[in-house]
Design a protein around this motif. Sequence first.
Motif, mmCIF file in Angstrom:
data_model
loop_
_atom_site.group_PDB
_atom_site.id
_atom_site.type_symbol
_atom_site.label_atom_id
_atom_site.label_comp_id
_atom_site.label_asym_id
_atom_site.label_seq_id
_atom_site.Cartn_x
_atom_site.Cartn_y
_atom_site.Cartn_z
ATOM 1 N N SER A 168 24.202 38.233 3.296
ATOM 2 C CA SER A 168 23.168 37.204 3.267
ATOM 3 C C SER A 168 21.825 37.904 3.098
ATOM 4 O O SER A 168 21.657 39.058 3.493
ATOM 5 C CB SER A 168 23.188 36.362 4.541
ATOM 6 N N ARG A 169 20.918 37.183 2.498
ATOM 7 C CA ARG A 169 19.580 37.720 2.274
ATOM 8 C C ARG A 169 18.571 36.640 2.603
ATOM 9 O O ARG A 169 18.809 35.465 2.366
ATOM 10 C CB ARG A 169 19.408 38.129 0.823
ATOM 11 N N CYS A 170 17.459 37.060 3.142
ATOM 12 C CA CYS A 170 16.384 36.109 3.395
ATOM 13 C C CYS A 170 15.055 36.845 3.475
ATOM 14 O O CYS A 170 14.999 38.060 3.591
ATOM 15 C CB CYS A 170 16.635 35.295 4.646
ATOM 16 N N PHE A 171 14.023 36.083 3.371
ATOM 17 C CA PHE A 171 12.658 36.585 3.416
ATOM 18 C C PHE A 171 12.082 36.197 4.772
ATOM 19 O O PHE A 171 12.012 35.018 5.087
ATOM 20 C CB PHE A 171 11.860 35.936 2.272
ATOM 21 N N TRP A 172 11.735 37.207 5.581
ATOM 22 C CA TRP A 172 11.236 36.886 6.903
ATOM 23 C C TRP A 172 10.287 37.929 7.443
ATOM 24 O O TRP A 172 10.071 38.971 6.839
ATOM 25 C CB TRP A 172 12.362 36.610 7.853
ATOM 26 N N ASP A 173 9.748 37.642 8.608
ATOM 27 C CA ASP A 173 8.809 38.515 9.295
ATOM 28 C C ASP A 173 9.593 39.360 10.299
ATOM 29 O O ASP A 173 10.165 38.821 11.255
ATOM 30 C CB ASP A 173 7.753 37.659 10.003
ATOM 31 N N CYS A 174 9.609 40.644 10.097
ATOM 32 C CA CYS A 174 10.401 41.537 10.958
ATOM 33 C C CYS A 174 9.897 41.580 12.404
ATOM 34 O O CYS A 174 10.641 41.958 13.306
ATOM 35 C CB CYS A 174 10.403 42.945 10.387
ATOM 36 N N ASP A 175 8.649 41.201 12.635
ATOM 37 C CA ASP A 175 8.107 41.217 13.993
ATOM 38 C C ASP A 175 8.581 40.037 14.837
ATOM 39 O O ASP A 175 8.650 40.135 16.051
ATOM 40 C CB ASP A 175 6.571 41.198 13.954
ATOM 41 N N THR A 176 8.890 38.911 14.186
ATOM 42 C CA THR A 176 9.217 37.706 14.952
ATOM 43 C C THR A 176 10.631 37.193 14.715
ATOM 44 O O THR A 176 11.212 36.571 15.593
ATOM 45 C CB THR A 176 8.240 36.568 14.611
ATOM 46 N N ASP A 177 11.177 37.408 13.548
ATOM 47 C CA ASP A 177 12.469 36.836 13.175
ATOM 48 C C ASP A 177 13.591 37.831 13.447
ATOM 49 O O ASP A 177 13.385 39.039 13.429
ATOM 50 C CB ASP A 177 12.476 36.452 11.692
ATOM 51 N N ASN A 178 14.796 37.287 13.671
ATOM 52 C CA ASN A 178 15.933 38.155 13.940
ATOM 53 C C ASN A 178 17.224 37.394 13.665
ATOM 54 O O ASN A 178 17.194 36.205 13.372
ATOM 55 C CB ASN A 178 15.913 38.633 15.399
#
Length: 125
Positions: free
Chosen positions: A92-102
Amino acid sequence: MAETANLSAQTYMIRPHFNQKFRPAVVKDNIREVLTEELSGKEYNSEDVTQLTRELSDKIKGKIKDLQYDRYKVVVQVVIGEQRGEGVKMASRCFWDCDTDNYVQDVFTNDSLFCVVAAFGAFYY
């Protein structure tokens, strides 16, 4: 007036508080609990799999929501297949913020079936 200003400041949070971040270890424990409870002793039946995946994803999502991760969008993906000794690859792939998303994933297997669950927590700005 000071109370109104305080409410406005909280509304425009761009990062979750440390104690409100999506915690993969806690979420994984909840996923494992649901999978063990629902799938122990189950046999693979192709006619029941569609309903079972929906039920599992709803239960897992409910458990994650009960953890009260405010302002997180929760996505749960459940895949169930027949255990035949063949390999399965998932991505799976997604675009996210590494500081808040997990995210977190867990796998359940028995002699008849396998189940892979992926749960994503994305902070909603």
